[in-house]
Design an enzyme around this catalytic site. Structure first.
Site, PDB file in Angstrom:
ATOM      1  N   ASP A  90       0.819  -1.212   0.000  1.00 50.11           N
ATOM      2  CA  ASP A  90       0.000   0.000   0.000  1.00 50.11           C
ATOM      3  C   ASP A  90       0.853   1.261   0.000  1.00 50.11           C
ATOM      4  O   ASP A  90       0.323   2.366  -0.142  1.00 50.11           O
ATOM      5  CB  ASP A  90      -0.953   0.018   1.208  1.00 50.11           C
ATOM      6  CG  ASP A  90      -0.226  -0.115   2.532  1.00 50.11           C
ATOM      7  OD1 ASP A  90       0.387  -1.175   2.763  1.00 50.11           O
ATOM      8  OD2 ASP A  90      -0.265   0.826   3.341  1.00 50.11           O
TER       9      ASP A  90
ATOM     10  N   ASP B 267       4.815   8.042   1.569  1.00 47.26           N
ATOM     11  CA  ASP B 267       4.720   7.667   2.986  1.00 47.26           C
ATOM     12  C   ASP B 267       6.093   7.589   3.647  1.00 47.26           C
ATOM     13  O   ASP B 267       6.826   6.616   3.486  1.00 47.26           O
ATOM     14  CB  ASP B 267       3.939   6.361   3.169  1.00 47.26           C
ATOM     15  CG  ASP B 267       2.445   6.582   2.988  1.00 47.26           C
ATOM     16  OD1 ASP B 267       1.989   7.706   3.268  1.00 47.26           O
ATOM     17  OD2 ASP B 267       1.735   5.667   2.565  1.00 47.26           O
TER      18      ASP B 267
END
Length: 483
Positions: free
Chosen positions: A250, A260
């Protein structure tokens, strides 16, 4: 307050509704602007926001929704440390897609904007410390020339967030070519229909790789293209010593951007087993393991795409496997090319791979600084380190010199070295110092470091470039996800 300057569109909502939930950000108590990326704002045609800090804080806290926005949280799944989970934006809201001054499309996302339908037990909020960390590192990566999401603003919320102890809350505004991930395709495969999967693939191709739209097998072409993007990205990470720290599926962007920044860090002393992430207890995402994990993630991507690669399951597997089987060769080829560039070897031969391997082995043995070793070679200087005193290194250096002497050159290609070897990186002790200071309300050290990191290939004072890392700092250093 001007609202008519926003150029927001919402093409993601043209996908089936299983892929998102329309959801408003949760208002905050007292938004105050901490960081605003004026250069990026101008690129996005948002320079008008620079008029008043209060306006910026209202928009980028989620308290005021821009005209044209259709706020949503994205649904996705993913393999986290190898285990499949249903996920989704648990603390992020995409306001919409801003069209920049060149006509390119970018997501505008608020991170830390409150609970969503995918929050599970999370509070949906973020700490000032972790949002400033993403701002600092993502902007540093951009200036290092590495594809990345970028940071537009950080706004404090006037609220407290509990992460083991109480912290000041904040919202980060993140921009990205999109937030479509490998995990988005895994979600479509597991929880949607084949038509949902096909629709996602065609939307992704149209948005990111339109030249693949009319090919004979768009799904297979998407797999090939994303694989090449990921190879280039991970090679770039390794060029500067970057360790992502949480390479779950993800967190793998289909656009090939670094996304991220929770437990990431950059390596000082060279060791392929380097891990800083507190949750990576087995070293799954160690520095030297990142290529293997990228291939693992791409295999998960390939599995998700199988129904649209071919209706014949056996043929789909065969076609996808042929692509994945090419990963290692292509990665190794690109990685050695990158290392030759770092060494200024402009016309490498097959035997020169041994030169790269031997240098890295010596660096690991002598715990030499990854960034500084290449700078010493580039600048033809020496620093205080056991590596440079060893006879093995002296022998290695003679062989390195022979590689450019054979081409009739008097020295290595400084052009290659200059663009491959940063003179400054976000050193862990620098980052921690400015974040801890900023969390107490003093932003000057943060801004000063941000300025230094915006020019990583420029000359800097020697005591900055070759600064000694505090003894044993990295040995006990840990990074955290912030959730």
């Amino acid at each position: 307050m001007k609202k008519d300057n926003w150029q927001l569109e919402n093409t993601y909502t043209e996908l089936p509704e299983i892929f998102y939930s329309l959801h408003q950000p949760v208002p905050v108590t007292k938004p105050e602007l901490v960081c605003f990326n004026e250069v990026l704002a101008d690129q996005f045609g948002l320079g008008f926001l620079d008029q008043e800090n209060e306006n910026i804080a209202d928009y980028f806290s989620g308290n005021v929704i821009p005209d044209g926005a259709k706020p949503l949280a994205q649904a996705y799944a993913g393999h986290q440390f190898g285990h499949f989970n249903m996920l989704g934006d648990g603390r992020a809201i995409v306001l919409g897609e801003q069209i920049d001054t060149t006509g390119k499309r970018f997501d505008i996302q608020l991170k830390g904007s409150g609970q969503t339908p995918y929050s599970r037990r999370g509070d949906g909020r973020a700490t000032l410390y972790s949002m400033l960390r993403e701002y600092l590192i993502s902007e540093s990566m951009f200036h290092l020339g590495i594809p990345t999401t970028r940071s537009l603003a950080v706004v404090t919320t006037g609220e407290k967030v509990f992460r083991g102890q109480m912290h000041n809350g904040a919202v980060l505004t993140r921009t990205a070519e999109s937030h479509i991930r490998v995990g988005t395709f895994e979600y479509a495969r597991h929880f949607g229909s084949t038509e949902d999967l096909r629709g996602l693939a065609m939307y992704t191709i149209e948005r990111h790789y339109p030249d693949k739209k009319d090919t004979d097998n768009p799904g297979l072409e998407l797999l090939k293209t994303v694989m090449h993007k990921q190879i280039d990205l991970v090679v770039d990470w390794m060029r500067v010593g970057f360790i992502h720290g949480v390479m779950n599926t993800d967190n793998m962007s289909i656009a090939g951007e670094t996304i991220d920044y929770g437990p990431c860090a950059l390596m000082n002393s060279y060791n392929p087993n380097t891990v800083f992430s507190s949750i990576d207890t087995q070293g799954r995402y160690a520095f030297g393991n990142q290529a293997h994990i990228a291939q693992w993630n791409l295999t998960a991507f390939a599995n998700a795409l199988l129904p649209i690669i071919s209706e014949d399951q056996k043929k789909a597997v065969q076609l996808a496997q042929e692509v994945i089987d090419g990963f290692q060769y292509k990665f190794t080829e690109r990685w050695y090319k990158m290392m030759f560039d770092k060494l200024g070897i402009s016309h490498p031969e097959e035997k020169d791979k041994e030169l790269v391997d031997n240098l890295l082995a010596l660096m690991e043995t002598h715990k030499a600084d990854y960034t500084q070793v290449f700078l010493t070679l580039q600048q033809d200087t020496l620093i205080e380190n056991a590596l440079f005193k060893s006879e093995d290194f002296k022998d290695w250096r003679q062989k390195w010199e022979a590689t450019y002497l054979r081409e009739g050159l008097v020295g290595p290609s400084l052009e290659l070295m200059n663009r491959s070897n940063p003179k400054v990186i976000p050193r862990n002790h620098w980052v921690e110092h400015v974040l801890n200071t900023a969390a107490r309300g003093e932003m000057e050290p943060f801004n000063e470091l941000l300025e230094v990191l915006s020019k990583p290939y420029d000359d800097h004072p020697e005591d900055l470039q070759f600064q000694q890392i505090p003894e044993d700092f990295d040995a006990g250093y840990q990074t955290f996800c912030g959730t």
